[in-house]
Design an enzyme around this catalytic site. Structure first.
Site, PDB file in Angstrom:
ATOM      1  CG  LEU A  66      35.209  44.541  41.788  1.00 38.29           C
ATOM      2  CD1 LEU A  66      33.867  43.854  42.058  1.00 38.29           C
ATOM      3  CD2 LEU A  66      35.753  45.168  43.062  1.00 38.29           C
ATOM      4  CG  ASP A  67      41.655  41.581  42.731  1.00 43.26           C
ATOM      5  OD1 ASP A  67      42.158  42.402  41.934  1.00 43.26           O
ATOM      6  OD2 ASP A  67      41.915  41.541  43.941  1.00 43.26           O
ATOM      7  NE  ARG A  68      40.986  34.369  38.752  1.00 45.91           N
ATOM      8  CZ  ARG A  68      42.260  34.034  38.974  1.00 45.91           C
ATOM      9  NH1 ARG A  68      43.154  34.148  38.025  1.00 45.91           N
ATOM     10  NH2 ARG A  68      42.620  33.590  40.167  1.00 45.91           N
TER      11      ARG A  68
ATOM     12  CB  THR B 270      36.897  40.429  44.100  1.00 46.31           C
ATOM     13  OG1 THR B 270      38.177  40.167  44.683  1.00 46.31           O
ATOM     14  CG2 THR B 270      36.093  41.307  45.044  1.00 46.31           C
TER      15      THR B 270
ATOM     16  NE  ARG C  64      43.640  38.711  46.680  1.00 41.00           N
ATOM     17  CZ  ARG C  64      43.955  38.360  45.435  1.00 41.00           C
ATOM     18  NH1 ARG C  64      43.633  39.152  44.411  1.00 41.00           N
ATOM     19  NH2 ARG C  64      44.608  37.236  45.224  1.00 41.00           N
TER      20      ARG C  64
END
Length: 340
Positions: free
Chosen positions: A128-130, A132, A274
């Site tokens: 997951l993105d930082r 998220t 996003r």
């Protein structure tokens, strides 16, 4: 005799002298070699143009601050929130503002890990993105890791996300958007038109397809939060991206609407949700890379409001179909509790 690379042999020597390759190859072979070299040479204007905007200038400093904060938090992150665990894998709830790799060292050792003297061979099955939050899978052996990574790659794992967005109120309740995805010449992830899928991009990559289904759960405090159900369907309105997103012309009283959506990604491209929220005209709150507001209600957003809500897949060892759902984050709870 010294052997020169082909691309050097094809370059004409200074002073107009004949190329050494021209003197060694027959005319037919000479043309074949020159044609092959020409195919690999970049041609001005050959790359497709993205249909989403570049990163705003203000995002650089904001992203740097957030990255530094996340690095500090990740260094001291000590205990992962385990949603499920057996002897083969663990499902954990990642907090926002922490890098994924920090979960590997923060996973508690439980009885399901087997012999406490043997350290499990931990792998991240997904990332997951930082900023998220939400569900991630950590596997405990190479065989299980390979099976789950393959399942994610082949889109066999069903996922849902919650996102709090600021922008124009959607005119639809449910929709599917299909587009291209890739890196632009400056390395930024961008949306591309569907007809450009398969075309080459700078750096040697190609435009790949991506699709996401969305449903609106609430707008400006009105709506009804719905529990998860099987939403993957072709029987909904669909948008196929062909060109740049039209300028949003919604009225002033709705252009800053607060919108809670649930996303069902059908592919697994980087920053997919996003990017699609940005293209649809309601960027995720705090997502400065993709047009989201930096401040809201007088406070600076410390990250984007995106949460990996659920995962559904076939267990790689037992063969059972399993579904896991994470606790709802505070920003979603606040929105839901205020809904009529």
């Amino acid at each position: 005799m010294t052997k020169l690379p082909l691309h050097l042999l094809l370059q004409p020597p200074a002073g107009g002298a004949a190329s050494p390759l021209r003197s060694l190859l027959a005319p037919a072979r000479r043309l074949t070699a020159m044609s092959a070299a020409a195919k690999t040479a970049p041609v001005s204007g050959e790359y497709p143009s993205p249909v989403s905007p570049p990163y705003p200038a203000a995002s650089k400093d904001v992203e740097l601050r957030r990255a530094m904060t996340a690095s500090a938090r990740s260094a001291v992150f000590a205990s992962a929130d385990v949603v499920f665990e057996d002897e083969w894998l663990a499902v954990v709830n990642k907090p926002a503002g922490v890098y994924c790799d920090a979960l590997l060292t923060a996973l508690p050792r439980s009885a399901a890990s087997g012999d406490s003297a043997i350290k499990p061979n931990l792998h991240l099955a997904n990332r997951l993105d930082r900023d998220t939050s939400g569900l991630m899978i950590i596997t405990k052996c190479n065989k299980v890791a390979g099976k789950l990574v393959k399942a994610f790659t082949e889109h066999e794992v069903k996922k849902t996300y919650l996102a709090l967005c600021i922008g124009c109120t959607p005119t639809w309740e449910k929709i599917k958007i299909c587009s291209g995805h890739g890196r632009s010449k400056h390395g930024a992830w961008r949306v591309y038109a569907m007809p450009d899928v398969g075309r080459s991009l700078p750096g040697g990559s190609v435009v790949r397809d991506m699709s996401t289904q969305f449903e609106v759960l609430g707008v400006n405090g009105k709506g009804q939060f719905r529990e998860l159900y099987s939403f993957y369907s072709d029987d909904i309105e669909s948008i196929t991206v062909q060109e740049k997103a039209a300028d949003q012309t919604c009225n002033d009283d709705v252009k800053d609407s607060v919108i809670l959506v649930r996303a069902y990604p059908q592919s697994g491209r980087t920053h997919q949700i996003r990017l699609h929220c940005q293209y649809l005209g309601f960027p995720i709150r705090g997502d400065v890379k993709y047009g989201g507001v930096i401040e809201w209600n007088g406070l600076e957003c410390d990250g984007h409001a995106l949460h990996a809500e659920s995962l559904s897949f076939v267990h790689p060892v037992t063969g059972l179909h399993v579904t896991f759902q994470s606790p709802i984050p505070s920003w979603a709870k606040d929105f839901i509790s205020a809904m009529d």
